[in-house]
Design an enzyme around this catalytic site. Structure first.
Site, PDB file in Angstrom:
ATOM      1  N   LYS A  56       0.811  -1.229   0.000  1.00  0.00           N
ATOM      2  CA  LYS A  56       0.000   0.000   0.000  1.00  0.00           C
ATOM      3  C   LYS A  56       0.844   1.279   0.000  1.00  0.00           C
ATOM      4  O   LYS A  56       0.460   2.271  -0.622  1.00  0.00           O
ATOM      5  CB  LYS A  56      -0.914   0.011   1.227  1.00  0.00           C
ATOM      6  CG  LYS A  56      -2.050  -0.994   1.146  1.00  0.00           C
ATOM      7  CD  LYS A  56      -2.917  -0.916   2.386  1.00  0.00           C
ATOM      8  CE  LYS A  56      -4.161  -1.756   2.226  1.00  0.00           C
ATOM      9  NZ  LYS A  56      -5.099  -1.597   3.327  1.00  0.00           N
TER      10      LYS A  56
ATOM     11  N   ASP B 161     -10.484   2.253   2.511  1.00  0.00           N
ATOM     12  CA  ASP B 161     -10.764   1.648   3.830  1.00  0.00           C
ATOM     13  C   ASP B 161     -11.509   2.645   4.725  1.00  0.00           C
ATOM     14  O   ASP B 161     -12.425   2.271   5.468  1.00  0.00           O
ATOM     15  CB  ASP B 161      -9.468   1.226   4.521  1.00  0.00           C
ATOM     16  CG  ASP B 161      -8.853  -0.006   3.884  1.00  0.00           C
ATOM     17  OD1 ASP B 161      -9.605  -0.902   3.458  1.00  0.00           O
ATOM     18  OD2 ASP B 161      -7.607  -0.074   3.801  1.00  0.00           O
TER      19      ASP B 161
ATOM     20  N   GLY C 167      -2.784   2.905  15.309  1.00  0.00           N
ATOM     21  CA  GLY C 167      -2.244   3.889  14.358  1.00  0.00           C
ATOM     22  C   GLY C 167      -1.623   3.222  13.151  1.00  0.00           C
ATOM     23  O   GLY C 167      -0.815   3.818  12.443  1.00  0.00           O
TER      24      GLY C 167
ATOM     25  N   ALA D 195      -4.984   0.549   8.854  1.00  0.00           N
ATOM     26  CA  ALA D 195      -6.441   0.714   8.894  1.00  0.00           C
ATOM     27  C   ALA D 195      -6.826   1.914   9.751  1.00  0.00           C
ATOM     28  O   ALA D 195      -7.706   2.700   9.382  1.00  0.00           O
ATOM     29  CB  ALA D 195      -7.087  -0.563   9.431  1.00  0.00           C
TER      30      ALA D 195
ATOM     31  N   MET E  44      -8.006  -9.926  17.784  1.00  0.00           N
ATOM     32  CA  MET E  44      -8.174 -10.673  16.531  1.00  0.00           C
ATOM     33  C   MET E  44      -7.822 -12.157  16.767  1.00  0.00           C
ATOM     34  O   MET E  44      -6.928 -12.456  17.546  1.00  0.00           O
ATOM     35  CB  MET E  44      -7.217 -10.065  15.494  1.00  0.00           C
ATOM     36  CG  MET E  44      -7.406 -10.547  14.093  1.00  0.00           C
ATOM     37  SD  MET E  44      -6.465  -9.517  12.935  1.00  0.00           S
ATOM     38  CE  MET E  44      -4.813 -10.094  13.189  1.00  0.00           C
TER      39      MET E  44
ATOM     40  N   ILE F  68     -12.999  -2.861  14.250  1.00  0.00           N
ATOM     41  CA  ILE F  68     -12.909  -3.135  12.807  1.00  0.00           C
ATOM     42  C   ILE F  68     -12.472  -4.571  12.530  1.00  0.00           C
ATOM     43  O   ILE F  68     -12.433  -4.998  11.382  1.00  0.00           O
ATOM     44  CB  ILE F  68     -12.015  -2.120  12.072  1.00  0.00           C
ATOM     45  CG1 ILE F  68     -10.550  -2.286  12.443  1.00  0.00           C
ATOM     46  CG2 ILE F  68     -12.504  -0.705  12.309  1.00  0.00           C
ATOM     47  CD1 ILE F  68      -9.628  -1.594  11.438  1.00  0.00           C
TER      48      ILE F  68
END
Ligand code: NAP
Length: 289
Positions: free
Chosen positions: A73, A109, A134, A137, A210, A234
């Protein structure tokens, strides 16, 4: 699929490494088929070492556009010819649109998150957010939320190299938008408690909670929450993180990251085709809660 691919089929896809697990080919190809669009979406396992060559190949072949995932990215941001304001500020691109060889970079996003919040019944402009994390995402959410007119965003990240990068982005947002952005150490739990106490929404954009580490939670305990606070995470695996379980027990309204994932894809789809993704169909097929 075989009778859909013709001599005129337009190429779109995903670059990154790894990409084999991605849900993007399913949602884009099902949407192309549903709308009768002569497009196809493929995944290419390309890391940063071969990104420049891959991008030049796609440009030369006239691919309509592509998504970028980790680790590509940031480098893609340097390779694009033009950037959206959100990509320029965040330094990241997750969508390229190729207009006759001119590559424009976008980051969807953040728009995905804003649309998911609105759909959950919580339009965010004018509101105050405590944002945890930070990374990529979190930065996308921070930048888009500030550009879209949030009143104040307080970002909490642990003291790491990310902290200085975040402070630089906060400086840019404070100059370029009316949103007040401040950056705080996640380790300062009393500051965190005070920030959450007068925020409208708490958003977890760290990895904490997660799978497989589903017992982990980014806040110390449920006393940081109150029933009026909107809580969002998220993370979408698991669907309900420990943070969201705590929110549910406290009586807070809450939502997970599933529709952020859907709507970041829908935004890319619209940039490439000029058509709206048939999101209700895609929800039914691939995004069951
Ligand atoms: P990332 O760039 O690696 O950022 C991770 C963030 O979490 C960083 O701020 C990192 O802090 C922080 N963090 C990780 N472990 C931590 C710990 N033990 N204590 C404190 N902070 C910790 O990852 P990302 O791409 O932003 O993804 C973050 C999460 O969002 C993942 O769970 C991912 O699945 C999810 N996600 C969801 C969507 C969606 O569409 N719903 C899209 C993208 C990502 P440091 O910077 O200090 O390391």
């Amino acid at each position: 699929m075989s009778d859909r691919i013709t001599g005129t089929t337009v190429l779109t896809g995903l670059l990154g490494s790894p990409v084999a697990h991605s849900i993007s080919p399913l949602m884009h190809n099902a949407s192309f088929a549903a709308l009768g669009l002569d497009y196809a979406y493929l995944c290419f396992d390309v890391g940063t070492d071969r990104l420049k060559e891959a991008v030049e190949g796609l440009r030369a072949m006239g691919a309509r556009g592509w998504n970028l995932t980790m680790p590509d990215k940031n480098l893609m941001c340097q390779l694009a010819d033009k950037l959206s304001p959100a990509s320029e500020i965040s330094g990241a691109v997750n969508t390229i649109v190729n207009d006759d060889g001119v590559l424009t970079g976008y980051t969807t996003d953040g728009t995905g998150y804003m649309r998911a919040a609105e759909e959950a019944g919580f339009p965010l402009p004018g509101k105050v957010m405590t944002l945890l994390g930070g990374g990529g995402a979190a930065t996308a959410i921070l930048v888009q939320a500030a550009l879209d007119g949030m009143k104040e965003i307080r970002v909490f990240n642990r003291k790491s190299p990310t902290f200085d990068r975040l402070s630089a982005i906060a400086g840019q947002l404070n100059r370029r938008t009316d949103c007040l952005v401040t950056v705080h150490p996640l380790e300062d739990t009393e500051d965190l408690r005070a920030s959450i106490a007068d925020s409208d929404i708490l958003t977890n954009a760290t990895n904490i909670g997660m799978a497989p580490h589903t017992d982990a939670c980014p806040i110390p305990d449920a006393s940081f929450l109150r029933p009026e606070l909107i809580v969002s995470d998220i993370i979408y695996n698991p669907r309900q993180t420990k943070l969201l379980q705590m929110a549910k027990e406290t009586g807070c309204p809450f939502f997970n990251g599933l529709y952020m994932l859907l709507y970041q894809g829908a935004a890319s789809f619209e940039l490439w085709t000029g058509r709206e993704m048939p999101v209700e169909l895609i929800k039914e097929k691939y995004f069951a809660e």
